[in-house]
Each structure stands twice: as structure tokens, then as C-alpha cells.
Design a protein around this motif. Structure first.
Motif, PDB file in Angstrom:
ATOM      1  N   TRP A  92      -0.247  -4.781  -5.360  1.00 12.36           N
ATOM      2  CA  TRP A  92       0.528  -5.408  -6.431  1.00 12.36           C
ATOM      3  C   TRP A  92       0.675  -4.493  -7.645  1.00 12.36           C
ATOM      4  O   TRP A  92       1.576  -4.682  -8.473  1.00 12.36           O
ATOM      5  CB  TRP A  92      -0.139  -6.719  -6.872  1.00 12.36           C
ATOM      6  CG  TRP A  92      -1.589  -6.555  -7.227  1.00 12.36           C
ATOM      7  CD1 TRP A  92      -2.660  -6.652  -6.379  1.00 12.36           C
ATOM      8  CD2 TRP A  92      -2.138  -6.238  -8.506  1.00 12.36           C
ATOM      9  NE1 TRP A  92      -3.834  -6.423  -7.052  1.00 12.36           N
ATOM     10  CE2 TRP A  92      -3.541  -6.160  -8.358  1.00 12.36           C
ATOM     11  CE3 TRP A  92      -1.574  -6.025  -9.766  1.00 12.36           C
ATOM     12  CZ2 TRP A  92      -4.399  -5.879  -9.418  1.00 12.36           C
ATOM     13  CZ3 TRP A  92      -2.422  -5.728 -10.832  1.00 12.36           C
ATOM     14  CH2 TRP A  92      -3.811  -5.662 -10.646  1.00 12.36           C
ATOM     15  N   LEU A  93      -0.195  -3.495  -7.738  1.00 14.27           N
ATOM     16  CA  LEU A  93      -0.219  -2.644  -8.930  1.00 14.27           C
ATOM     17  C   LEU A  93       0.984  -1.714  -9.001  1.00 14.27           C
ATOM     18  O   LEU A  93       1.457  -1.406 -10.100  1.00 14.27           O
ATOM     19  CB  LEU A  93      -1.512  -1.823  -8.952  1.00 14.27           C
ATOM     20  CG  LEU A  93      -1.718  -0.882 -10.142  1.00 14.27           C
ATOM     21  CD1 LEU A  93      -1.792  -1.671 -11.446  1.00 14.27           C
ATOM     22  CD2 LEU A  93      -2.986  -0.045  -9.949  1.00 14.27           C
ATOM     23  N   ALA A  94       1.503  -1.273  -7.847  1.00 14.49           N
ATOM     24  CA  ALA A  94       2.604  -0.304  -7.852  1.00 14.49           C
ATOM     25  C   ALA A  94       3.827  -0.860  -8.563  1.00 14.49           C
ATOM     26  O   ALA A  94       4.402  -0.206  -9.434  1.00 14.49           O
ATOM     27  CB  ALA A  94       2.954   0.089  -6.417  1.00 14.49           C
ATOM     28  N   GLN A  95       4.212  -2.058  -8.210  1.00 12.07           N
ATOM     29  CA  GLN A  95       5.380  -2.656  -8.853  1.00 12.07           C
ATOM     30  C   GLN A  95       5.098  -2.981 -10.311  1.00 12.07           C
ATOM     31  O   GLN A  95       5.948  -2.782 -11.188  1.00 12.07           O
ATOM     32  CB  GLN A  95       5.801  -3.916  -8.110  1.00 12.07           C
ATOM     33  CG  GLN A  95       7.090  -4.535  -8.640  1.00 12.07           C
ATOM     34  CD  GLN A  95       7.572  -5.684  -7.775  1.00 12.07           C
ATOM     35  OE1 GLN A  95       6.904  -6.077  -6.826  1.00 12.07           O
ATOM     36  NE2 GLN A  95       8.723  -6.230  -8.108  1.00 12.07           N
ATOM     37  N   GLN A  96       3.898  -3.450 -10.600  1.00  9.57           N
ATOM     38  CA  GLN A  96       3.548  -3.803 -11.970  1.00  9.57           C
ATOM     39  C   GLN A  96       3.533  -2.572 -12.873  1.00  9.57           C
ATOM     40  O   GLN A  96       3.988  -2.618 -14.013  1.00  9.57           O
ATOM     41  CB  GLN A  96       2.167  -4.484 -11.982  1.00  9.57           C
ATOM     42  CG  GLN A  96       1.817  -5.168 -13.276  1.00  9.57           C
ATOM     43  CD  GLN A  96       2.753  -6.320 -13.606  1.00  9.57           C
ATOM     44  OE1 GLN A  96       3.242  -6.985 -12.698  1.00  9.57           O
ATOM     45  NE2 GLN A  96       3.006  -6.543 -14.877  1.00  9.57           N
ATOM     46  N   SER A  97       3.048  -1.451 -12.349  1.00 10.95           N
ATOM     47  CA  SER A  97       2.944  -0.228 -13.147  1.00 10.95           C
ATOM     48  C   SER A  97       4.296   0.403 -13.416  1.00 10.95           C
ATOM     49  O   SER A  97       4.416   1.256 -14.300  1.00 10.95           O
ATOM     50  CB  SER A  97       2.039   0.785 -12.439  1.00 10.95           C
ATOM     51  OG  SER A  97       0.726   0.273 -12.301  1.00 10.95           O
ATOM     52  N   PHE A 147       7.496   9.793  -8.930  1.00 10.32           N
ATOM     53  CA  PHE A 147       7.252  10.255  -7.562  1.00 10.32           C
ATOM     54  C   PHE A 147       6.138   9.446  -6.910  1.00 10.32           C
ATOM     55  O   PHE A 147       6.262   9.016  -5.759  1.00 10.32           O
ATOM     56  CB  PHE A 147       6.894  11.747  -7.550  1.00 10.32           C
ATOM     57  CG  PHE A 147       6.273  12.195  -6.265  1.00 10.32           C
ATOM     58  CD1 PHE A 147       7.046  12.344  -5.122  1.00 10.32           C
ATOM     59  CD2 PHE A 147       4.903  12.434  -6.180  1.00 10.32           C
ATOM     60  CE1 PHE A 147       6.466  12.732  -3.918  1.00 10.32           C
ATOM     61  CE2 PHE A 147       4.316  12.817  -4.982  1.00 10.32           C
ATOM     62  CZ  PHE A 147       5.101  12.973  -3.850  1.00 10.32           C
ATOM     63  N   VAL A 148       5.049   9.234  -7.636  1.00  7.53           N
ATOM     64  CA  VAL A 148       3.919   8.481  -7.077  1.00  7.53           C
ATOM     65  C   VAL A 148       4.350   7.059  -6.729  1.00  7.53           C
ATOM     66  O   VAL A 148       4.062   6.556  -5.636  1.00  7.53           O
ATOM     67  CB  VAL A 148       2.733   8.459  -8.060  1.00  7.53           C
ATOM     68  CG1 VAL A 148       1.607   7.571  -7.523  1.00  7.53           C
ATOM     69  CG2 VAL A 148       2.212   9.874  -8.295  1.00  7.53           C
ATOM     70  N   HIS A 149       5.043   6.400  -7.655  1.00  2.43           N
ATOM     71  CA  HIS A 149       5.495   5.028  -7.403  1.00  2.43           C
ATOM     72  C   HIS A 149       6.383   4.963  -6.171  1.00  2.43           C
ATOM     73  O   HIS A 149       6.223   4.088  -5.317  1.00  2.43           O
ATOM     74  CB  HIS A 149       6.257   4.488  -8.623  1.00  2.43           C
ATOM     75  CG  HIS A 149       5.370   4.103  -9.755  1.00  2.43           C
ATOM     76  ND1 HIS A 149       5.667   4.420 -11.056  1.00  2.43           N
ATOM     77  CD2 HIS A 149       4.189   3.440  -9.788  1.00  2.43           C
ATOM     78  CE1 HIS A 149       4.705   3.972 -11.846  1.00  2.43           C
ATOM     79  NE2 HIS A 149       3.807   3.375 -11.104  1.00  2.43           N
ATOM     80  N   GLY A 150       7.344   5.888  -6.079  1.00  2.39           N
ATOM     81  CA  GLY A 150       8.251   5.879  -4.937  1.00  2.39           C
ATOM     82  C   GLY A 150       7.526   6.093  -3.625  1.00  2.39           C
ATOM     83  O   GLY A 150       7.802   5.409  -2.626  1.00  2.39           O
ATOM     84  N   LEU A 197       0.925 -10.955  -6.199  1.00  2.00           N
ATOM     85  CA  LEU A 197       0.954 -11.640  -7.492  1.00  2.00           C
ATOM     86  C   LEU A 197       1.657 -12.988  -7.405  1.00  2.00           C
ATOM     87  O   LEU A 197       1.358 -13.904  -8.184  1.00  2.00           O
ATOM     88  CB  LEU A 197       1.646 -10.766  -8.539  1.00  2.00           C
ATOM     89  CG  LEU A 197       0.847  -9.568  -9.073  1.00  2.00           C
ATOM     90  CD1 LEU A 197       1.709  -8.758 -10.028  1.00  2.00           C
ATOM     91  CD2 LEU A 197      -0.426 -10.032  -9.763  1.00  2.00           C
ATOM     92  N   GLU A 198       2.607 -13.115  -6.478  1.00  2.55           N
ATOM     93  CA  GLU A 198       3.322 -14.378  -6.347  1.00  2.55           C
ATOM     94  C   GLU A 198       2.385 -15.523  -5.984  1.00  2.55           C
ATOM     95  O   GLU A 198       2.640 -16.687  -6.325  1.00  2.55           O
ATOM     96  CB  GLU A 198       4.430 -14.261  -5.288  1.00  2.55           C
ATOM     97  CG  GLU A 198       5.496 -13.228  -5.598  1.00  2.55           C
ATOM     98  CD  GLU A 198       5.057 -11.801  -5.286  1.00  2.55           C
ATOM     99  OE1 GLU A 198       3.950 -11.628  -4.704  1.00  2.55           O
ATOM    100  OE2 GLU A 198       5.809 -10.862  -5.632  1.00  2.55           O
ATOM    101  N   ALA A 199       1.318 -15.190  -5.263  1.00  5.51           N
ATOM    102  CA  ALA A 199       0.372 -16.224  -4.831  1.00  5.51           C
ATOM    103  C   ALA A 199      -0.648 -16.564  -5.910  1.00  5.51           C
ATOM    104  O   ALA A 199      -1.410 -17.521  -5.765  1.00  5.51           O
ATOM    105  CB  ALA A 199      -0.357 -15.767  -3.568  1.00  5.51           C
ATOM    106  N   LEU A 200      -0.667 -15.785  -6.981  1.00 10.26           N
ATOM    107  CA  LEU A 200      -1.644 -16.015  -8.045  1.00 10.26           C
ATOM    108  C   LEU A 200      -1.116 -17.075  -9.008  1.00 10.26           C
ATOM    109  O   LEU A 200      -0.122 -16.879  -9.685  1.00 10.26           O
ATOM    110  CB  LEU A 200      -1.906 -14.704  -8.799  1.00 10.26           C
ATOM    111  CG  LEU A 200      -2.850 -14.791 -10.000  1.00 10.26           C
ATOM    112  CD1 LEU A 200      -4.236 -15.260  -9.576  1.00 10.26           C
ATOM    113  CD2 LEU A 200      -2.939 -13.428 -10.707  1.00 10.26           C
ATOM    114  N   SER A 201      -1.788 -18.176  -9.062  1.00  8.47           N
ATOM    115  CA  SER A 201      -1.463 -19.245 -10.009  1.00  8.47           C
ATOM    116  C   SER A 201      -2.737 -19.660 -10.719  1.00  8.47           C
ATOM    117  O   SER A 201      -3.852 -19.423 -10.218  1.00  8.47           O
ATOM    118  CB  SER A 201      -0.861 -20.452  -9.281  1.00  8.47           C
ATOM    119  OG  SER A 201      -1.833 -21.057  -8.432  1.00  8.47           O
TER     120      SER A 201
END
Length: 265
Positions: free
Chosen positions: A117-122, A163-166, A46-50
Motif C-alpha cells: 500500500w505504501l507505493a501508491q501512497q508515497s 523510477f522506484v515507484h514505477g 488500504l481500502e480494507a482499512l476502516s
């Protein structure tokens, strides 16, 4: 923009889902923009998305993108909901809560690994897009089939998702370590082998030595299934009181609230 939605006098942005969805060519263009943003985030994060980079990917001027999305946060909200369509969510819970929650966990892991990128966002505030709400409806129905109340069902779902995220973040961290060091896991093990051998020969850490010499190494999927099984076993074994009958709620005075609290002690 929505004015003073929280009662604090602050101006906060309106939710993208509250606006009328575009139709025809505008809808198709929106889908194209979101798909291009997902490809960029999948490749570089996501950091690269501008907006500038996204505009180049869809052959548009950066300012023209704002006719479709108000800002990057709104774009990410659309991206999250777009990838959640990849989760195979049944129309309704089967009645087998263990199978249904297992399905939720495995599907979410699969989608998060496909879109890192979805794991951190979720892990932040939940998405409220149509695909996200449909998935949440199924997951809550699965938890409710345990025979618990809605509060406990929400807590069960939060526990499963934690648990899933971790687990996913650990898998992604290993992939990032391999990318950063340019060493596969096997190459890393070979590199640290002399030091580990020295620790074992000193004899000060016998359990560590047993782990290195005798234990079988589970792959990431087997480790995930072991952890998920333990979690579901724990939920099954935990004593959860049956839901209490609910009554229609009426505004309570301060005295009534205090009386109830004393009665509960």
C-alpha cells in the motif's frame, strides 16, 4: 483544525505532527493502533482499512479511536512514517552520491514491496513525519554531493523516486495478476504459448520472435538493478551547471522582476 492557513478562507485540517506527541500509556496505545492498521493494510490494502475493522483488531470501540487519531488520513500519515523506520538511513551522506542514491532506491523498494500500500501512497504528497524527513535529509545530501544546487538536487531525487515507484508498481501488478488469475507467471506463459507460437510462425514480427526465442528473462531484482544503473549513469553523464552563488533575497518590485526576466532572455 487550522483556519485559513492558505489565505483562501477555507478550513483545513491541522497536521498530526504539529500536535504534541502523546506520552506514557497513550503513546503505547497509539503505537498499538498504528501497528494494527499496518497489519490490516499489508494483508488487504488500504481500502480494507476502516475504523470499525481497526477497532475490532485492537479490542476497542470505533469511536474511541478518535481520541488518538482525527481521521483515516491522519492514521495513514502515522502508518507511512512508522514503516519508513525500516529504511536503513545513515546519519549523513558518504560523499559518494551514486552509492548513497542507490542505497535510497534499494531501501525504498524493499519497504514498498514489504508494504504494498505504501507505493501508491508515497507517490502523492510527501509525508512530513520524523522518519520521512530524516530519510529526505539524507537523500538530498546525497544528491547535493553531485555538486548541484538544491533545486537540481530535488529534481534528481524526484527522478530516482519516480523510477522506484514505477518499478515497484510493476512488480506489485504482476503479483496482483497472479492472485487475480490464480496463474503463476510460468503457468501464464504456458497458457499463451500456442498463440505466441502462431505469431512467430507467421514471420511478421521478427524482433518480437527474437525476444521470445533468444532473450534471457531477467528476474525483478535484476531488472530493477539494470534500470537503476542506467538512471545513475544518465545522471552522471548529464551536464549540470555548477551552482551559482546566492545573494540575500529582498522583496523585489514588479519593475525589478520584469528587468531580470528581460536580462535572462
Amino acid at each position: 483544525m487550522a483556519r485559513d492557513a492558505s489565505g483562501t478562507g477555507e478550513t483545513i485540517p491541522g497536521l498530526v505532527w504539529m500536535r504534541e506527541r502523546p506520552a506514557g500509556p497513550s503513546r503505547a496505545r497509539m503505537a498499538e493502533i498504528v501497528a494494527a492498521a499496518i497489519r490490516i493494510a499489508d494483508a488487504d490494502g488500504l481500502e480494507a482499512l476502516s475504523m470499525r475493522r481497526l477497532a475490532g483488531a485492537v479490542n476497542a470501540g470505533a469511536m474511541s479511536l478518535y481520541r488518538h487519531v482525527a481521521n483515516k488520513d491522519e492514521l495513514i500519515e502515522l502508518m507511512v512514517d512508522a514503516v519508513l523506520v525500516e529504511s536503513e538511513t545513515p546519519a549523513g551522506a558518504s560523499g559518494d552520491w551514486r552509492a548513497d542514491l542507490g542505497l535510497v532506491a534499494r531501501q525504498d523498494r524493499k519497504v514498498m514491496l514489504r508494504h504494498p500500500w505504501l507505493a501508491q501512497q508515497s507517490a502523492s504528497r510527501p509525508s512530513l513525519g520524523p522518519n520521512a524527513v530524516r530519510k529526505m535529509e539524507f537523500a538530498l545530501g546525497a544528491a547535493l554531493s553531485m555538486g548541484v544546487d538544491i533545486t537540481t538536487a530535488g529534481a534528481v531525487l524526484a527522478t530516482v523516486m519516480s523510477f522506484v515507484h514505477g518499478s515497484v508498481l510493476a512488480e506489485l501488478a504482476e503479483a496482483e495478476a497472479q492472485r487475480r488469475t490464480d496463474l503463476s507467471e510460468a503457468q501464464w506463459r504456458a497458457a499463451v504459448a500456442p498463440y505466441v507460437r502462431k505469431l512467430i510462425e507467421e514471420g511478421k514480427h521478427p524482433q518480437f520472435a527474437r525476444r521470445v526465442l533468444d532473450a534471457e528473462d531477467l528476474d525483478s531484482e535484476a531488472q530493477f538493478e539494470f534500470g537503476l544503473g542506467c538512471l545513475l549513469d544518465g545522471l552522471a553523464a548529464r551536464h549540470v551547471p555548477a551552482p551559482r552563488p546566492t545573494r540575500a533575497r529582498h522583496p523585489a518590485s514588479g519593475r525589478e522582476v520584469a528587468t531580470r526576466k528581460r536580462a535572462q532572455k
